[in-house]
Design a protein around this motif. Structure first.
Motif, short mmCIF file in Angstrom:
data_model
loop_
_atom_site.label_atom_id
_atom_site.label_comp_id
_atom_site.label_asym_id
_atom_site.label_seq_id
_atom_site.Cartn_x
_atom_site.Cartn_y
_atom_site.Cartn_z
N GLN A 87 -1.97 -0.03 -4.39
CA GLN A 87 -1.73 -0.88 -3.23
C GLN A 87 -0.62 -0.33 -2.34
O GLN A 87 -0.66 -0.49 -1.11
CB GLN A 87 -1.35 -2.30 -3.69
N VAL A 120 -1.38 1.70 0.74
CA VAL A 120 -1.76 1.01 1.98
C VAL A 120 -0.56 0.33 2.61
O VAL A 120 -0.30 0.45 3.81
CB VAL A 120 -2.87 -0.02 1.70
N SER A 121 0.20 -0.41 1.80
CA SER A 121 1.33 -1.18 2.32
C SER A 121 2.29 -1.49 1.19
O SER A 121 1.87 -1.67 0.04
CB SER A 121 0.84 -2.48 2.97
N SER A 178 0.62 -9.04 0.34
CA SER A 178 -0.75 -8.53 0.45
C SER A 178 -1.28 -8.12 -0.90
O SER A 178 -2.45 -8.35 -1.23
CB SER A 178 -0.79 -7.35 1.42
N ASN A 212 -9.72 -2.34 3.54
CA ASN A 212 -8.68 -1.33 3.40
C ASN A 212 -9.23 -0.13 2.63
O ASN A 212 -10.06 -0.28 1.74
CB ASN A 212 -7.46 -1.88 2.66
N SER A 215 -7.96 3.64 0.69
CA SER A 215 -6.85 4.48 0.23
C SER A 215 -7.37 5.61 -0.63
O SER A 215 -8.45 5.52 -1.22
CB SER A 215 -5.82 3.65 -0.56
N GLU A 243 -5.00 0.30 6.48
CA GLU A 243 -5.13 -1.15 6.47
C GLU A 243 -5.98 -1.60 7.65
O GLU A 243 -5.79 -1.12 8.76
CB GLU A 243 -3.74 -1.80 6.52
N ASN A 244 -6.90 -2.53 7.40
CA ASN A 244 -7.81 -3.02 8.44
C ASN A 244 -8.59 -1.86 9.04
O ASN A 244 -8.51 -1.55 10.24
CB ASN A 244 -7.06 -3.80 9.52
N THR A 266 -5.72 -1.74 12.92
CA THR A 266 -5.81 -0.58 12.03
C THR A 266 -4.46 0.14 11.95
O THR A 266 -3.90 0.54 12.96
CB THR A 266 -6.88 0.40 12.51
#
Length: 724
Positions: free
Chosen positions: A74, A77-78, A83, A669, A671, A687-688, A714
């Motif tokens: 995770q 991504v962020s 999230s 998402n 990755s 992301e997005n 995005t």
């Protein structure tokens, strides 16, 4: 890849080297297999449910364990924990897309957030900022126990989210890692580029072990699908996050150990922008714009500062068959909120205001765990575990204004509780859990005056002088659960648990309309939680299902007062109900899929009206695909679907409070990572991916001014990792 090339060269040069290389590869595969097996064993062990290490199979409740591997995926991504939880925990409401977790409930109620068992939430004045209390890079795993529980005390109406921090993972004196990454909007890169630096070392030297970790992240401007800057209320644009973590342990012998842990976390948004306020009823979004000429940014940077100090002593054999654990801890938090013109009092010279929550906790937990085995003449066996002890906590919380006014007076809570949890396992198949906890809480509030606050010139609250007092709460709560594990294809459980909750007393105090604190409805609420579920395992497939029903005598909702412009708390009985499902399918060594679905609903039973978006989220589904063709490459696709929830009618043509209609949306998402050399890897997260133009659930459900902020467009995250 470098290792592969060298192996091929060795094959060409010498058959002898070829043989050695094959043996080396076999040893590596065997070691990897052992490590994977060990990791899976660790994944099946939790400590949150009963405060001792136990297998998930022995817990008659719904549990989600997020592993370090999932956390690392995770993070590509962020770095936002909200999230991460929304994507991986059934029953957890969708992420708000902001620094606030208001509306991100667990099964419709507020969870108690902890770090290694130390409470991080501020239940006496719940500012809904407890989830972001440390950096995800220092977390080894996250344990989520769903449903009301009193095993850790006040504030766990919806369950527990416990961040278990990392420990030394090597017997070497020194090993470590470092990571550098950059995150930016793919729609409008201008001023959106951020940086993240993170690294740590750990090791063991004689009887000592240690973990040291530090992270620093600076966001660029956060932009939506149109490239516009997201609104600043609880925003993350230009936010600077930093975390410093240290854990040092000493083993006196094989049975006795002492461990010291310190964590400092801070997140501050400091921008040279102001909000252009939209309106959810007209469809105009709230967005940030450069400061117009003649105006200036008001208030201090918003965000939390959080410090934790923990000391843990363990004696595995304090006396025969009995383990002792002693936890001493201290936590300080300062959460600064956004500047708001509704906190004005022109008569006093205030055109607005900015509040902050101050909370200081000190606590002691003493836990004893005694194991007794019984063998019967008929060949049967009974393993009995008794977990008992005391908890002591002093929580001092207040919510002053930055300008010196007092909005919520200081609340001094002293809590002493004793508990007994019993676990009986008959013939390794039937698990019965019984527990009782006795709470004794004193809450002291001195004399105070409520604030005069004006939403408009002619719409002001009336200040009241309130006589303080020491309020005493006593509550005995119980839990019972049964689980049957004889059949892997069908392992059912049923449970009943209670939680005693005096959370968010501060909101009741600041809107008081009576002159004595004893007349305010600050009574504790007892939550009764009923749950029925099962799990199934067949070959590579794991399936879980649970349904639940939760009631509380005195839930808290809001009602708007037209005369004063203030949302006044309303205490009324509530019921919340729902169900969840999860399926994991390991297709083969390369492919794995995971899917979840959760649905929750709730009502104020006294008025027979549905609860708003502050508590109840719309249906949520997730679907995750992971592809790992070899040890060097991994790719993941994460899909999130949020459904409709439209339970309320407009009032005079407009939606009010937290009763806005919620339309469905979906986010994808992507990755991936690649090990391009020994100890080196690179990663990318998007992301997005398809630039969905949407409002998160809170932005749709909350009709309050400035909350209708769109979700991220995005956004790309690129980085490189090094391990040694």
């Amino acid at each position: 890849m470098l290792k592969t090339s060298l192996t091929l060269l060795a094959l060409i040069i010498s058959g002898q080297v070829h043989s050695q290389a094959l043996q080396s590869d076999a040893n590596k595969i065997q070691q990897q297999s052992k490590e994977q097996s060990k990791e899976k064993d660790i994944e099946r062990i939790i400590v949150t449910g009963s405060r001792i290490a136990e297998s998930i199979d022995e817990v008659p409740a719904s549990i989600t364990v997020i592993t370090q591997k999932q956390i690392a995926a995770q993070l590509k991504v962020s770095s936002e924990i909200q999230s991460l939880l929304a994507n991986l925990v059934p029953g957890m409401a969708p992420s708000t897309g902001t620094s606030s977790n208001s509306g991100q409930t667990l099964r419709g109620r507020s969870p108690l957030v902890m770090i290694d068992g130390v409470p991080q939430s501020t239940p006496l004045r719940n500012g809904a900022l407890g989830i972001r209390t440390l950096d995800a890079s220092v977390i080894e795993r996250i344990e989520v126990i769903k449903g009301a529980t009193s095993i850790y005390g006040n504030g766990a109406a919806g369950g527990i989210i416990n961040y278990i921090t990392k420990k030394a993972n090597s017997d070497k004196a020194l090993s470590g890692h470092a990571s550098v990454s950059s995150r930016f909007s793919a729609i409008e890169t201008e001023d959106s580029v951020g940086q993240r630096y993170e690294g740590g070392i750990n090791g063991e030297v004689n009887n000592f072990n240690y973990v040291l970790n530090a992270s620093y992240e600076k966001n660029g401007l956060q932009r939506d699908a149109d490239g516009d800057i997201l609104g600043l209320k609880y925003g993350l644009s230009d936010a600077v996050m930093q975390d410093y973590f240290a854990k040092v342990g000493y083993h006196f012998d094989d049975e006795k150990s002492l461990q010291f842990t310190y964590n400092y976390y801070q997140s501050k948004q400091d921008v040279d922008l102001i909000d252009q306020i939209g309106n959810i009823n007209t469809g105009d979004k709230t967005q940030a714009i450069p400061v117009p000429e003649g105006k200036s940014v008001l208030g201090d940077p918003q965000g939390p500062t959080n410090q934790n100090i923990m000391l843990k002593y363990v004696d595995d054999e304090v006396f025969e068959q009995t383990q002792l654990m002693v936890d001493l801890y201290s936590q300080e938090v300062e959460n600064i909120f956004f500047y708001s013109p509704t906190l004005a009092n022109l008569d006093g010279g205030y055109t607005g205001g900015q509040s902050l929550i101050n909370s200081e906790k000190t606590g002691l937990r003493v836990t004893l765990n005694t194991l007794v085995d019984f063998n019967f003449d008929n060949g049967g066996s009974l393993e009995a575990t008794f977990i008992y002890g005391i908890d002591a906590l002093n929580d001092v919380t207040s919510q002053p204004m930055v300008d010196g006014r007092i909005w919520v007076p200081e609340m001094d809570m002293k809590n002493l509780a004793g508990f007994l949890q019993t676990k009986l396992i008959y013939n390794d198949d039937l698990v019965i859990k019984l527990g009782v906890r006795q709470e004794d809480i004193d809450l002291t509030v001195n004399d105070y005056s409520t604030l005069k606050l004006c939403k408009k010139i002619d719409q002001c609250s009336v200040p009241v002088d309130v006589t303080g007092d020491t309020l005493n709460y006593k509550a005995t709560t119980y839990n019972i659960g049964i689980k049957y594990n004889a059949l892997p294809l069908f392992s059912p459980f049923v449970s009943y648990s209670q939680g005693a909750d005096i959370s968010d007393t501060g909101r009741l105090l600041r809107t008081a309309s009576v002159t004595d604190i004893s007349l305010i409805r600050t009574e504790a609420s007892v939550i009764d939680n009923y749950e029925l579920g099962f799990s199934s395992d067949f070959e590579q497939v794991h399936f879980e299902f649970a349904t639940y029903f939760s009631t509380s005598e005195l839930g808290t909702t809001n009602k708007f007062n037209e005369a004063t412009g203030v949302y006044v708390p309303v205490r009324a009985p509530q019921e919340i109900y729902g169900y969840e499902a999860l399926i994991n399918y390991e297709i083969n060594d390369a492919w794995a899929v995971n899917a979840t679905y959760s649905w929750v609903e709730g009502k104020n039973t006294e008025a027979d009206v549905y609860l708003g978006a502050k508590q109840i989220s719309p249906p949520k589904a997730t679907f995750n695909v992971n592809w790992t063709p070899n040890n060097d490459i991994s790719v993941a696709i994460n899909y999130l679907y949020v459904g409709d929830r439209k339970r309320f009618e407009a009032v005079d043509g407009e939606y009010v409070g937290d009763q806005g209609p919620i339309d469905s949306y979906q986010i994808v998402n992507l990755s991936g990572s690649y090990n391009f050399a020994t100890d080196w890897s690179t990663f990318i997260g998007v992301e997005n991916l398809f630039n969905q133009d949407y409002y998160p659930t809170k932005s749709q459900g909350y009709t309050y001014g400035g909350y209708n902020i769109k979700g991220l467009g995005t956004t790309v995250n690129l980085g490189v990792n090094y391990q040694f």
